[in-house]
Scaffold this active site. Structure first.
Site, PDB file in Angstrom:
ATOM      1  N   GLU A 115       9.316 -21.085 -15.769  1.00  0.00           N
ATOM      2  CA  GLU A 115       8.571 -19.826 -15.646  1.00  0.00           C
ATOM      3  C   GLU A 115       9.494 -18.759 -15.064  1.00  0.00           C
ATOM      4  O   GLU A 115      10.413 -19.077 -14.325  1.00  0.00           O
ATOM      5  CB  GLU A 115       7.395 -19.989 -14.658  1.00  0.00           C
ATOM      6  CG  GLU A 115       6.401 -21.025 -15.059  1.00  0.00           C
ATOM      7  CD  GLU A 115       5.379 -21.286 -13.940  1.00  0.00           C
ATOM      8  OE1 GLU A 115       5.316 -20.492 -12.980  1.00  0.00           O
ATOM      9  OE2 GLU A 115       4.670 -22.293 -14.050  1.00  0.00           O
ATOM     10  N   LYS A 117      10.681 -16.204 -12.420  1.00  0.00           N
ATOM     11  CA  LYS A 117      10.450 -16.019 -10.992  1.00  0.00           C
ATOM     12  C   LYS A 117      10.307 -14.526 -10.745  1.00  0.00           C
ATOM     13  O   LYS A 117      11.284 -13.779 -10.785  1.00  0.00           O
ATOM     14  CB  LYS A 117      11.605 -16.584 -10.167  1.00  0.00           C
ATOM     15  CG  LYS A 117      11.355 -16.490  -8.682  1.00  0.00           C
ATOM     16  CD  LYS A 117      12.398 -17.237  -7.892  1.00  0.00           C
ATOM     17  CE  LYS A 117      12.011 -17.378  -6.437  1.00  0.00           C
ATOM     18  NZ  LYS A 117      11.733 -16.133  -5.757  1.00  0.00           N
ATOM     19  N   ASP A 141       9.692 -11.070  -8.875  1.00  0.00           N
ATOM     20  CA  ASP A 141      10.156 -10.609  -7.566  1.00  0.00           C
ATOM     21  C   ASP A 141       9.127  -9.661  -6.960  1.00  0.00           C
ATOM     22  O   ASP A 141       9.210  -8.450  -7.119  1.00  0.00           O
ATOM     23  CB  ASP A 141      11.513  -9.923  -7.735  1.00  0.00           C
ATOM     24  CG  ASP A 141      12.249  -9.839  -6.417  1.00  0.00           C
ATOM     25  OD1 ASP A 141      11.776 -10.443  -5.433  1.00  0.00           O
ATOM     26  OD2 ASP A 141      13.291  -9.172  -6.369  1.00  0.00           O
ATOM     27  N   TYR A 179       0.546 -11.618 -11.708  1.00  0.00           N
ATOM     28  CA  TYR A 179       0.851 -12.692 -12.650  1.00  0.00           C
ATOM     29  C   TYR A 179       0.489 -14.025 -11.997  1.00  0.00           C
ATOM     30  O   TYR A 179       1.061 -14.380 -10.965  1.00  0.00           O
ATOM     31  CB  TYR A 179       2.336 -12.684 -13.012  1.00  0.00           C
ATOM     32  CG  TYR A 179       2.719 -11.489 -13.839  1.00  0.00           C
ATOM     33  CD1 TYR A 179       2.720 -11.557 -15.230  1.00  0.00           C
ATOM     34  CD2 TYR A 179       3.061 -10.271 -13.237  1.00  0.00           C
ATOM     35  CE1 TYR A 179       3.060 -10.460 -16.004  1.00  0.00           C
ATOM     36  CE2 TYR A 179       3.395  -9.164 -14.001  1.00  0.00           C
ATOM     37  CZ  TYR A 179       3.392  -9.268 -15.376  1.00  0.00           C
ATOM     38  OH  TYR A 179       3.724  -8.178 -16.132  1.00  0.00           O
ATOM     39  N   LYS A 234      18.237 -19.175  -9.182  1.00  0.00           N
ATOM     40  CA  LYS A 234      18.407 -17.742  -8.937  1.00  0.00           C
ATOM     41  C   LYS A 234      19.474 -17.161  -9.872  1.00  0.00           C
ATOM     42  O   LYS A 234      20.556 -17.730  -9.995  1.00  0.00           O
ATOM     43  CB  LYS A 234      18.827 -17.499  -7.472  1.00  0.00           C
ATOM     44  CG  LYS A 234      17.729 -17.785  -6.453  1.00  0.00           C
ATOM     45  CD  LYS A 234      16.593 -16.826  -6.603  1.00  0.00           C
ATOM     46  CE  LYS A 234      16.057 -16.120  -5.436  1.00  0.00           C
ATOM     47  NZ  LYS A 234      16.483 -15.852  -4.198  1.00  0.00           N
ATOM     48  N   CYS A 286      36.245  19.898   5.981  1.00  0.00           N
ATOM     49  CA  CYS A 286      34.897  19.429   5.681  1.00  0.00           C
ATOM     50  C   CYS A 286      34.405  20.020   4.356  1.00  0.00           C
ATOM     51  O   CYS A 286      34.502  21.234   4.146  1.00  0.00           O
ATOM     52  CB  CYS A 286      33.959  19.842   6.807  1.00  0.00           C
ATOM     53  SG  CYS A 286      32.232  19.545   6.425  1.00  0.00           S
ATOM     54  N   CYS A 310      31.535  22.745   5.436  1.00  0.00           N
ATOM     55  CA  CYS A 310      31.753  23.961   6.228  1.00  0.00           C
ATOM     56  C   CYS A 310      33.220  24.364   6.293  1.00  0.00           C
ATOM     57  O   CYS A 310      33.556  25.376   6.898  1.00  0.00           O
ATOM     58  CB  CYS A 310      31.197  23.771   7.632  1.00  0.00           C
ATOM     59  SG  CYS A 310      32.169  22.613   8.594  1.00  0.00           S
ATOM     60  N   CYS A 336      33.992  15.560  10.652  1.00  0.00           N
ATOM     61  CA  CYS A 336      34.097  17.019  10.689  1.00  0.00           C
ATOM     62  C   CYS A 336      33.931  17.423  12.149  1.00  0.00           C
ATOM     63  O   CYS A 336      33.031  16.944  12.831  1.00  0.00           O
ATOM     64  CB  CYS A 336      32.985  17.618   9.821  1.00  0.00           C
ATOM     65  SG  CYS A 336      32.614  19.336  10.200  1.00  0.00           S
ATOM     66  N   CYS A 396      28.054  22.311  11.853  1.00  0.00           N
ATOM     67  CA  CYS A 396      28.165  22.162  10.396  1.00  0.00           C
ATOM     68  C   CYS A 396      26.771  22.016   9.788  1.00  0.00           C
ATOM     69  O   CYS A 396      25.960  21.231  10.285  1.00  0.00           O
ATOM     70  CB  CYS A 396      29.012  20.924  10.101  1.00  0.00           C
ATOM     71  SG  CYS A 396      29.085  20.525   8.346  1.00  0.00           S
TER      72      CYS A 396
HETATM   73  S1  IVH Z   1       5.544 -21.329  -7.423  1.00  0.00           S
HETATM   74  C1  IVH Z   1       5.055 -23.988  -3.538  1.00  0.00           C
HETATM   75  N1  IVH Z   1       6.086 -19.775  -9.442  1.00  0.00           N
HETATM   76  O1  IVH Z   1       8.760 -17.148  -5.254  1.00  0.00           O
HETATM   77  C2  IVH Z   1       5.527 -22.599  -3.805  1.00  0.00           C
HETATM   78  N2  IVH Z   1       6.528 -18.987  -7.254  1.00  0.00           N
HETATM   79  O2  IVH Z   1      10.743 -18.220  -3.418  1.00  0.00           O
HETATM   80  C3  IVH Z   1       5.275 -22.312  -5.174  1.00  0.00           C
HETATM   81  N3  IVH Z   1       7.421 -16.728  -7.175  1.00  0.00           N
HETATM   82  O3  IVH Z   1       6.597 -17.591  -2.545  1.00  0.00           O
HETATM   83  C4  IVH Z   1       5.580 -21.037  -5.711  1.00  0.00           C
HETATM   84  N4  IVH Z   1       7.427 -16.371  -9.348  1.00  0.00           N
HETATM   85  O4  IVH Z   1       6.044 -15.714  -4.193  1.00  0.00           O
HETATM   86  C5  IVH Z   1       6.094 -19.912  -8.104  1.00  0.00           C
HETATM   87  N5  IVH Z   1       6.514 -18.480 -11.321  1.00  0.00           N
HETATM   88  C6  IVH Z   1       6.510 -18.628 -10.006  1.00  0.00           C
HETATM   89  C7  IVH Z   1       6.959 -17.612  -9.141  1.00  0.00           C
HETATM   90  C8  IVH Z   1       6.956 -17.841  -7.763  1.00  0.00           C
HETATM   91  C9  IVH Z   1       7.692 -15.860  -8.157  1.00  0.00           C
HETATM   92  C10 IVH Z   1       7.635 -16.461  -5.742  1.00  0.00           C
HETATM   93  C11 IVH Z   1       6.498 -16.878  -4.846  1.00  0.00           C
HETATM   94  C12 IVH Z   1       7.104 -17.800  -3.819  1.00  0.00           C
HETATM   95  C13 IVH Z   1       8.548 -17.437  -3.902  1.00  0.00           C
HETATM   96  C14 IVH Z   1       9.417 -18.590  -3.458  1.00  0.00           C
END
Ligand code: IVH
Length: 729
Positions: free
Chosen positions: A117, A119, A121, A237, A338, A433, A436, A451, A456
């Site tokens: 999935e 991740k 932010d 989401y 990551k 500067c 000035c 400066c 200034c």
């Molecule tokens: S599962 C048991 N799925 O990432 C914790 N987290 O670094 C399970 N996050 O606190 C989290 N996308 O806020 C999960 N597809 C995803 C996610 C996701 C973003 C965030 C979430 C979590 C943080 C952990």
């Protein structure tokens, strides 16, 4: 259609159904079929009917997304089970090592599937649904992650997020195979377009811009005014479906209790029930397939319209998840891969110099514009001459530029292959500067060039902005454009660095000889209202309404803010003076030790040195500051304006006496300032650097080198719950 009272309930029900359907098409599926005007018309019809029949208004009506605000801030509510975080993998090897651990913990005969999935932010939310009329379900409440055990009840704000269904019909539940009671967890994000719009608004209002969409989303969800939340677009989401019927302490110990046997099935059910889930998820059987998904996803991240910072890989079977269980703070059955920071190579075209509050010249790289992660980057910070030397960078070089989660990118290295092509120029700090034209000097053993002109105009604008900033006088509405107008510049004149940069004629050339005659700073074209921070207290409404785009409402609220700042405590006044090396901590130490501004002003260097936390450099800069007549005049002026010149007696606990803490990373619920205050009011100290003398490092999300240092030095590390625990004992 007749509007008789008899048919009203039916009409209302039909309208709500239609509106929910169109909101789902628009906000969840991105497939609107109505125009905005057509949608508004439906809403207005419903509002009109509900106005006539107030007894028929229910909290789940689409007209009620913006309801009342929470009375006393947000209440704290315990989570059904802890909201944990994820362990990270930064490369293929770490990912494979995780998969090996998973495999060896399971029965060898088990077949394994992984769900990949995005991740997202943002910040995680837990939404609780419960029975509604006619066998359907409705949103009961929504919580932030908080400390993982207890979250904040942000229901009133959650309701304004249109991709979150307020009600789900019995038919949809059945289709999705869901009961009436369940919990959904997922990520709340601010789309990039909404983030850019928000920062433009903040800039206009004179508020510091948010650093990234995650911070903006987190700040928004904790705003106590739901109508403001509703104006900013947030999305949700869903990534987890939990069985809230089985929730309880024993379940919490055993780990999440899922409604469905597989994560992939849970995501399908959530979609069927009307939630937005990750747009692209994939169930696979091998790590090679996971890697293929990652490789495909990475180039997509710039096209999504919201930030993702990696891929979450979860073991699909919830039975296997249960068997794998948890380590301290993260499940063993999931890992976050990551993405590396986004970067690109471009050419350094020029270096501009920004003059700060203390006269310090900060070099800013002007780059050949290049898109990085959906944003065109044309500027990067170069910090100071040492950084330039470290990088060995020259004008004309090709450089690697990295953009983390934040808006301001940085140069990480000179690209060696292309380094120093013919005709590159050294970066020379100007001898005059850029604002000035006064001399620029670099004192012995100092890193920075400054400066020398205390008056200034660049300094004054920075001083005013510093004075008004959060953590100092906190004067909302006194931002860049207001400051430049108060200094006598009409709105369209270039006054800030950003303005100067965007004005081709005004680019500050690095070679002072060449740029001598250049017009770099805008000349004031009308009378300046403000020459020192004290002048702020003499502004009147008629002064302000005469400025561009300032109405009487804006003027009055700014005056009220300025007035309120008269009551700011002594240490903030000290901070506001902008004495070099006097930060928050030192200002508090000074206020605590001396008790009044007069005692600080008249203290000798020796006396200053005796105060807590004051070293020889700080003592001498403070002493020098008050030795300058102009500064003493300013202080007297501020006294006349009614500012607080004496400290309130501070009640300090002793629980943390003798302990030194270092804060790093983002804590889940406390801001830096709050954590610091809590520690200090228990008698502890907060320091910026980790050493053997540090008692504890308090680490939050994205803790960096300080955490590493703590581990090297064996300094105990606390998370936020750990700190709170210590505070309560
Ligand atoms: S599962 C048991 N799925 O990432 C914790 N987290 O670094 C399970 N996050 O606190 C989290 N996308 O806020 C999960 N597809 C995803 C996610 C996701 C973003 C965030 C979430 C979590 C943080 C952990």
């Amino acid at each position: 259609m007749s509007n008789t009272a008899q048919s009203a309930p039916l009409q209302i029900a039909e309208l709500r159904h239609d509106i929910e359907h169109h909101e789902h098409l628009y906000y969840v599926l991105d497939q609107p079929v109505l125009t905005d005007a057509q949608y508004d018309k439906l809403i207005h019809q419903l509002q009109a009917l509900e106005a006539k029949h107030p007894d028929l208004v229910t909290p789940d009506s689409p007209t009620q997304r913006v309801g009342g605000k929470p009375k006393d801030g947000f209440s704290k509510v315990a989570h059904s089970r802890p909201m944990l975080s994820l362990d990270n993998a930064y490369n293929e090897a770490e990912l494979r090592a995780w998969a090996d651990r998973v495999q060896s913990s399971l029965h060898s005969s088990d077949t394994l599937q992984y769900v990949c999935e995005y991740k997202l932010d943002g910040l995680s939310l837990a939404l609780h649904y419960g029975p509604a009329q006619h066998g359907g379900t409705r949103l009961l409440y929504g919580l932030t992650r908080g400390d993982g055990t207890t979250g904040e009840d942000v229901t009133s704000n959650v309701r304004t997020i249109k991709s979150i269904p307020l009600v789900i019909s019995a038919a949809k539940l059945e289709q999705a195979g869901l009961p009436q009671t369940f919990e959904v967890r997922g990520e709340c994000v601010m789309p990039q377009s909404a983030f850019l719009k928000l920062n433009e608004e903040r800039e206009r209002a004179g508020i510091a811009p948010a650093a990234n969409p995650r911070n903006a989303a987190a700040g928004t969800i904790r705003t106590v005014e739901p109508s403001i939340v509703a104006q900013r677009r947030l999305d949700f989401y869903a990534y987890f479906l939990l069985n809230s019927a089985a929730a309880g302490n024993s379940a919490a110990a055993a780990g999440p209790d899922f409604l469905l046997p597989e994560q992939s099935a849970a995501l399908d059910a959530l979609k069927a029930a009307g939630f937005r889930a990750n747009p692209s998820t994939r169930t696979v059987s091998t790590i090679d397939e996971v890697l293929a998904f990652i490789a495909e996803a990475e180039p997509e991240r710039d096209k999504l319209g919201y930030e993702i910072d990696g891929i979450v890989i979860k073991v699909n079977s919830t039975t296997q998840q249960r068997r794998l269980g948890f380590t301290g703070k993260a499940p063993r059955w999931a890992i976050a891969y990551k993405f590396p920071a986004r970067g690109a190579v471009t050419q350094l075209l020029d270096v501009l110099f920004q003059v700060g509050r203390t006269g310090k010249l900060t070099p800013v790289a002007a780059l050949a514009p290049i898109p990085i992660g959906g944003i065109t980057v044309a500027r990067a910070t170069l910090h100071n001459p040492d950084e330039i030397a470290r990088l060995g960078v020259r004008i004309g070089d090709f450089v690697a530029v990295e953009r983390g989660g934040d808006v301001i990118p940085k140069i990480t290295e000179v690209v060696e292959d292309a380094a120093h092509p013919r005709g590159t120029q050294p970066i020379v700090f100007p001898s005059r500067c850029p604002r000035c034209r006064e001399l620029v000097v670099r004192a012995e053993e100092e890193i920075d060039f400054r400066c020398v002109n205390a008056s200034c105009p660049a300094r004054l604008s920075e001083e005013l902005l510093h004075y008004a900033s959060r953590g100092v006088m906190n004067i909302e509405g006194l931002g860049e454009s207001m400051v430049s107008q108060l200094m006598g510049h009409p709105l369209n004149a270039p006054t800030s660095l950003a303005d100067i940069e965007s004005d081709a004629d005004a680019v500050v050339n690095v070679d002072p000889a060449e740029s001598k005659d250049e017009q770099t700073a805008a000349e004031p074209t009308r009378r300046a209202l403000v020459h020192t921070v004290a002048d702020l207290y003499r502004l009147t409404e008629s002064d302000l309404v005469a400025l561009d785009r300032v109405g009487s409402k804006t003027a009055q609220s700014l005056l009220a803010e300025i007035d309120r700042s008269r009551r700011a405590p002594l240490y903030r006044v000290l901070l506001g003076l902008g004495i070099r090396h006097v930060g928050d901590r030192t200002a508090q130490d000074l206020a605590n030790t001396f008790g009044s501004l007069d005692s600080i002003m008249t203290a000798s260097q020796e006396e200053l040195l005796k105060a807590e936390g004051i070293g020889p450099i700080v003592a001498s800069t403070i002493h020098e500051f008050f030795a300058i007549a102009k500064n003493r005049v300013l202080v007297e002026d501020l006294r006349k304006c009614g500012l607080q010149f004496t400290a309130e007696k501070k009640i300090v606990g002793t629980a943390f006496a003798g302990l030194t803490f270092v804060l790093t990373g983002t804590l889940p619920t406390l801001t830096r300032d709050e954590a610091k205050q809590r520690i200090e009011s228990a008698g502890g100290k907060v320091s910026g650097t980790v050493s053997k003398k540090t008692s504890y490092v308090v680490a939050g999300d994205e803790a960096g080198s300080k955490l590493e240092k703590a581990q090297q030095l064996n300094v105990p590390v606390l998370d936020e719950p750990g700190l709170l625990n210590l505070l309560s004992t």
